[in-house]
Write a protein that holds these residues in place. Structure first.
Motif, short mmCIF file in Angstrom:
data_model
loop_
_atom_site.label_atom_id
_atom_site.label_comp_id
_atom_site.label_asym_id
_atom_site.label_seq_id
_atom_site.Cartn_x
_atom_site.Cartn_y
_atom_site.Cartn_z
N LEU A 114 -8.97 34.87 18.55
CA LEU A 114 -10.31 34.04 16.85
C LEU A 114 -9.92 35.61 16.13
O LEU A 114 -10.62 36.07 14.16
CB LEU A 114 -10.92 35.17 16.86
CG LEU A 114 -12.35 33.93 18.03
CD1 LEU A 114 -13.65 33.58 18.52
CD2 LEU A 114 -11.59 32.00 17.41
N LYS A 141 -15.21 25.67 16.48
CA LYS A 141 -15.52 27.10 16.87
C LYS A 141 -17.06 26.92 17.32
O LYS A 141 -17.66 27.15 18.05
CB LYS A 141 -15.90 27.56 15.96
CG LYS A 141 -14.57 29.14 15.47
CD LYS A 141 -15.57 29.36 13.82
CE LYS A 141 -13.98 31.39 13.75
NZ LYS A 141 -14.34 31.76 12.74
N LEU A 146 -19.09 29.13 19.17
CA LEU A 146 -19.23 30.24 18.33
C LEU A 146 -19.98 29.84 17.14
O LEU A 146 -20.25 30.95 16.42
CB LEU A 146 -18.04 30.65 18.43
CG LEU A 146 -17.56 30.93 19.45
CD1 LEU A 146 -15.42 31.32 19.53
CD2 LEU A 146 -17.25 31.66 20.41
#
Length: 151
Positions: A114, A141, A146
């Protein structure tokens, strides 16, 4: 896990109900197995021969030069379908779209880097690398849990 079977002669067709406190990997695997993953096999073509491809063996599916390919440990196979058709057939499994031209099997991903600005580097277990396009970064994500976190 508790398993229960009820025989009811009035039942028109078998029905399976899963009761769980939350979604877990075990519940997800059970659902996929019951949904008939075998029916989701793709047919790949190589050297004039057709082979059945188990979705679990596929690391990625991508479009290039007007054709769609599936990459497995046994090599690359041409799929005689469009990418959106392959995506539809693999729906409900561990596949995620990472660009307009590519799907990856999240079970065959070694890591996600990332650190790059605006994109994500994907390292697959077979050593291949690919990138999540900017358009799909937020979606990937979210899939990875995330959310909107920044580090």
């Amino acid at each position: 896990m508790k398993v229960e079977l009820r025989i009811d002669p009035a039942c028109a067709e078998p029905t399976v109900t899963i009761t769980a406190p939350c979604m877990t990997g075990e519940v997800e695997s059970l659902m996929r197995a019951l949904a008939g993953d075998a029916a989701r096999r793709l047919t790949g073509f190589r050297s004039g021969e057709a082979e059945l491809l188990d979705p679990a063996d596929i690391s990625r599916v991508y479009a290039s030069g007007g054709k769609v390919y599936a990459v497995t440990p046994r090599g690359q196979f041409e799929l005689r379908m469009r990418l959106y058709e392959a995506e539809r057939q693999l729906a409900g499994g561990p596949f995620a779209r990472i660009s307009n031209a590519e799907l990856v099997n999240l079970d065959n991903v070694r890591s996600f880097d990332l650190r790059l600005s605006g994109t994500i580097l994907v390292r697959l277990r077979d050593g291949d690398t690919t990138y999540v396009s900017r358009r799909y970064v937020a979606q990937v994500k979210k899939t990875l849990g995330l959310g909107g976190e920044r580090k």
